[in-house]
Motif scaffolding. Structure first.
Motif, PDB file in Angstrom:
ATOM      1  N   ILE A 163       1.051  -1.132   0.080  1.00  0.00           N
ATOM      2  CA  ILE A 163      -0.025   0.037  -0.099  1.00  0.00           C
ATOM      3  C   ILE A 163       1.042   1.237  -0.001  1.00  0.00           C
ATOM      4  O   ILE A 163       1.935   1.244   0.855  1.00  0.00           O
ATOM      5  CB  ILE A 163      -0.932  -0.045   1.331  1.00  0.00           C
ATOM      6  CG1 ILE A 163      -1.579  -1.193   1.396  1.00  0.00           C
ATOM      7  CG2 ILE A 163      -1.857   1.155   1.110  1.00  0.00           C
ATOM      8  CD1 ILE A 163      -2.533  -1.697   0.341  1.00  0.00           C
ATOM      9  N   GLU A 166      -0.220   7.462  -1.012  1.00  0.00           N
ATOM     10  CA  GLU A 166      -1.100   7.845  -1.589  1.00  0.00           C
ATOM     11  C   GLU A 166      -2.516   7.133  -1.970  1.00  0.00           C
ATOM     12  O   GLU A 166      -3.524   7.300  -2.346  1.00  0.00           O
ATOM     13  CB  GLU A 166      -1.015   8.657  -2.991  1.00  0.00           C
ATOM     14  CG  GLU A 166       0.121   7.762  -3.805  1.00  0.00           C
ATOM     15  CD  GLU A 166      -0.632   6.723  -4.689  1.00  0.00           C
ATOM     16  OE1 GLU A 166      -1.932   6.657  -4.486  1.00  0.00           O
ATOM     17  OE2 GLU A 166       0.137   6.019  -5.366  1.00  0.00           O
ATOM     18  N   GLY A 167      -2.233   5.717  -1.339  1.00  0.00           N
ATOM     19  CA  GLY A 167      -3.489   4.804  -0.830  1.00  0.00           C
ATOM     20  C   GLY A 167      -3.533   3.786  -2.051  1.00  0.00           C
ATOM     21  O   GLY A 167      -4.471   2.815  -2.125  1.00  0.00           O
ATOM     22  N   SER A 168      -2.709   3.825  -3.241  1.00  0.00           N
ATOM     23  CA  SER A 168      -2.927   2.881  -3.987  1.00  0.00           C
ATOM     24  C   SER A 168      -2.204   1.606  -3.917  1.00  0.00           C
ATOM     25  O   SER A 168      -1.579   1.274  -2.881  1.00  0.00           O
ATOM     26  CB  SER A 168      -2.363   3.256  -5.682  1.00  0.00           C
ATOM     27  OG  SER A 168      -0.895   3.634  -5.526  1.00  0.00           O
ATOM     28  N   ARG A 185      -7.414  -3.104  -9.094  1.00  0.00           N
ATOM     29  CA  ARG A 185      -6.462  -1.990  -8.439  1.00  0.00           C
ATOM     30  C   ARG A 185      -7.138  -0.711  -8.349  1.00  0.00           C
ATOM     31  O   ARG A 185      -6.897  -0.082  -7.406  1.00  0.00           O
ATOM     32  CB  ARG A 185      -5.474  -1.981  -9.479  1.00  0.00           C
ATOM     33  CG  ARG A 185      -4.143  -1.130  -8.949  1.00  0.00           C
ATOM     34  CD  ARG A 185      -2.949  -1.131  -9.690  1.00  0.00           C
ATOM     35  NE  ARG A 185      -2.494  -2.777  -9.709  1.00  0.00           N
ATOM     36  CZ  ARG A 185      -1.896  -3.313 -10.845  1.00  0.00           C
ATOM     37  NH1 ARG A 185      -1.742  -2.702 -11.972  1.00  0.00           N
ATOM     38  NH2 ARG A 185      -1.286  -4.271 -10.576  1.00  0.00           N
ATOM     39  N   ASP A 186      -8.266  -0.375  -9.536  1.00  0.00           N
ATOM     40  CA  ASP A 186      -8.870   0.851  -9.339  1.00  0.00           C
ATOM     41  C   ASP A 186      -9.808   1.050  -8.177  1.00  0.00           C
ATOM     42  O   ASP A 186     -10.122   2.035  -7.856  1.00  0.00           O
ATOM     43  CB  ASP A 186      -9.674   1.115 -10.625  1.00  0.00           C
ATOM     44  CG  ASP A 186      -8.638   1.359 -11.717  1.00  0.00           C
ATOM     45  OD1 ASP A 186      -7.576   1.631 -11.513  1.00  0.00           O
ATOM     46  OD2 ASP A 186      -8.946   1.233 -12.996  1.00  0.00           O
ATOM     47  N   GLN A 187     -10.340  -0.073  -7.686  1.00  0.00           N
ATOM     48  CA  GLN A 187     -11.240  -0.098  -6.657  1.00  0.00           C
ATOM     49  C   GLN A 187     -10.472   0.061  -5.328  1.00  0.00           C
ATOM     50  O   GLN A 187     -11.176   0.433  -4.221  1.00  0.00           O
ATOM     51  CB  GLN A 187     -12.145  -1.464  -6.623  1.00  0.00           C
ATOM     52  CG  GLN A 187     -12.914  -1.739  -7.661  1.00  0.00           C
ATOM     53  CD  GLN A 187     -13.401  -3.038  -8.006  1.00  0.00           C
ATOM     54  OE1 GLN A 187     -14.083  -3.462  -6.878  1.00  0.00           O
ATOM     55  NE2 GLN A 187     -13.099  -3.849  -8.928  1.00  0.00           N
ATOM     56  N   ARG A 189      -8.451   1.713  -2.995  1.00  0.00           N
ATOM     57  CA  ARG A 189      -7.861   3.030  -2.462  1.00  0.00           C
ATOM     58  C   ARG A 189      -7.846   3.171  -1.085  1.00  0.00           C
ATOM     59  O   ARG A 189      -8.689   2.886  -0.181  1.00  0.00           O
ATOM     60  CB  ARG A 189      -8.649   4.107  -3.098  1.00  0.00           C
ATOM     61  CG  ARG A 189      -8.811   3.970  -4.464  1.00  0.00           C
ATOM     62  CD  ARG A 189      -7.555   4.167  -5.423  1.00  0.00           C
ATOM     63  NE  ARG A 189      -6.862   5.377  -4.922  1.00  0.00           N
ATOM     64  CZ  ARG A 189      -5.650   5.645  -5.694  1.00  0.00           C
ATOM     65  NH1 ARG A 189      -5.242   4.904  -6.608  1.00  0.00           N
ATOM     66  NH2 ARG A 189      -5.128   7.023  -5.343  1.00  0.00           N
ATOM     67  N   SER A 190      -6.690   3.429  -0.527  1.00  0.00           N
ATOM     68  CA  SER A 190      -6.339   3.484   0.967  1.00  0.00           C
ATOM     69  C   SER A 190      -7.176   2.736   2.038  1.00  0.00           C
ATOM     70  O   SER A 190      -8.018   3.045   2.615  1.00  0.00           O
ATOM     71  CB  SER A 190      -6.969   5.007   1.379  1.00  0.00           C
ATOM     72  OG  SER A 190      -6.222   5.906   0.578  1.00  0.00           O
ATOM     73  N   LEU A 205     -12.277  -1.358   2.853  1.00  0.00           N
ATOM     74  CA  LEU A 205     -12.171   0.084   2.246  1.00  0.00           C
ATOM     75  C   LEU A 205     -12.617   1.000   3.335  1.00  0.00           C
ATOM     76  O   LEU A 205     -13.436   0.575   4.314  1.00  0.00           O
ATOM     77  CB  LEU A 205     -12.831   0.205   1.129  1.00  0.00           C
ATOM     78  CG  LEU A 205     -12.335  -0.921  -0.157  1.00  0.00           C
ATOM     79  CD1 LEU A 205     -13.002  -0.242  -1.597  1.00  0.00           C
ATOM     80  CD2 LEU A 205     -10.796  -0.599  -0.431  1.00  0.00           C
TER      81      LEU A 205
END
Length: 208
Positions: A163, A166-168, A185-187, A189-190, A205
């Motif tokens: 991780i 910036e959360g990716s 990957r786009d789903q 975040r952080s 999430l």
């Protein structure tokens, strides 16, 4: 209350510690591979016993095991973080017991995670160094350019998930064991929490 250790069970898997019994005083923590134990003593040294090929024999690095802060284990090898931020490894060479190829990069190490046969170290500058079985995460060359400002690394048995600040998410290792996260990957975040089974990851999430 003397910090000693009592062992039992399969002799070949560390159940017999008679060989090092006199050394097991002031033990702070005990860690284990699949067939060996490693104890950190109050003076920062390490005592090992159990199967030699799984880390039970640390005689080759005994002089380097001083000021040990943390010990991490995978199935067949150990990795110790020293007070100066360097790393000492022992155990099966193919599982990360041999870190000579990356030794000069293992400086200012803050965290170590392990798959079954590889290690990943997060350095103070947020970069990551990997070694051990290349297929199980020991080779991170394909994602090396993305492994910057890493705040946390998680592991399944065969893959790593990092991780970034910036959360990716960045993953590598056996693709169908979590090493390939391209579909999600786009789903991700952080994530607030990441857990793994042997061959998969789950990320919780943010939100209610």
């Amino acid at each position: 209350a003397d910090g000693s250790v009592v062992t039992w069970g399969d002799r070949d898997s560390g159940g017999d510690s008679s060989r090092v019994k006199d050394q097991l005083k002031g033990v702070q923590q005990v860690h284990a591979t699949c067939h060996a134990f490693a104890a950190i003593l109050a003076d920062g040294s390490v005592v090992t016993w159990g199967d030699r090929d799984s880390g039970g024999d640390s005689s080759g690095v005994k002089d380097q095991l001083k000021g040990v802060q943390q010990v991490h284990a995978n199935y067949h090898a150990f990795a110790a973080i020293l007070a100066d931020g360097s790393v000492v490894t022992w155990g099966h060479p193919d599982s990360g017991g041999d870190s000579s190829a990356v030794q000069n990069q293992l400086k200012n190490v803050e965290q170590i995670q392990a798959t079954d046969s590889a290690f990943a170290a997060i350095l103070a500058d947020g970069s990551v160094v990997t070694w051990g079985d290349q297929s199980q995460g020991g080779d991170s060359s394909a994602v090396l350019g993305q492994l910057k400002e890493v705040v946390k690394v998680h592991a399944s048995s065969y893959a790593f998930a990092a991780i970034l600040a910036e959360g990716s998410l960045v993953t590598w290792g056996v693709q169908d064991s979590g090493g390939d996260s391209s579909a999600v990957r786009d789903q991700v975040r952080s994530p607030q929490q990441v857990q793994s089974t042997e061959s998969a990851f789950a990320a919780k999430l943010a939100g209610q």
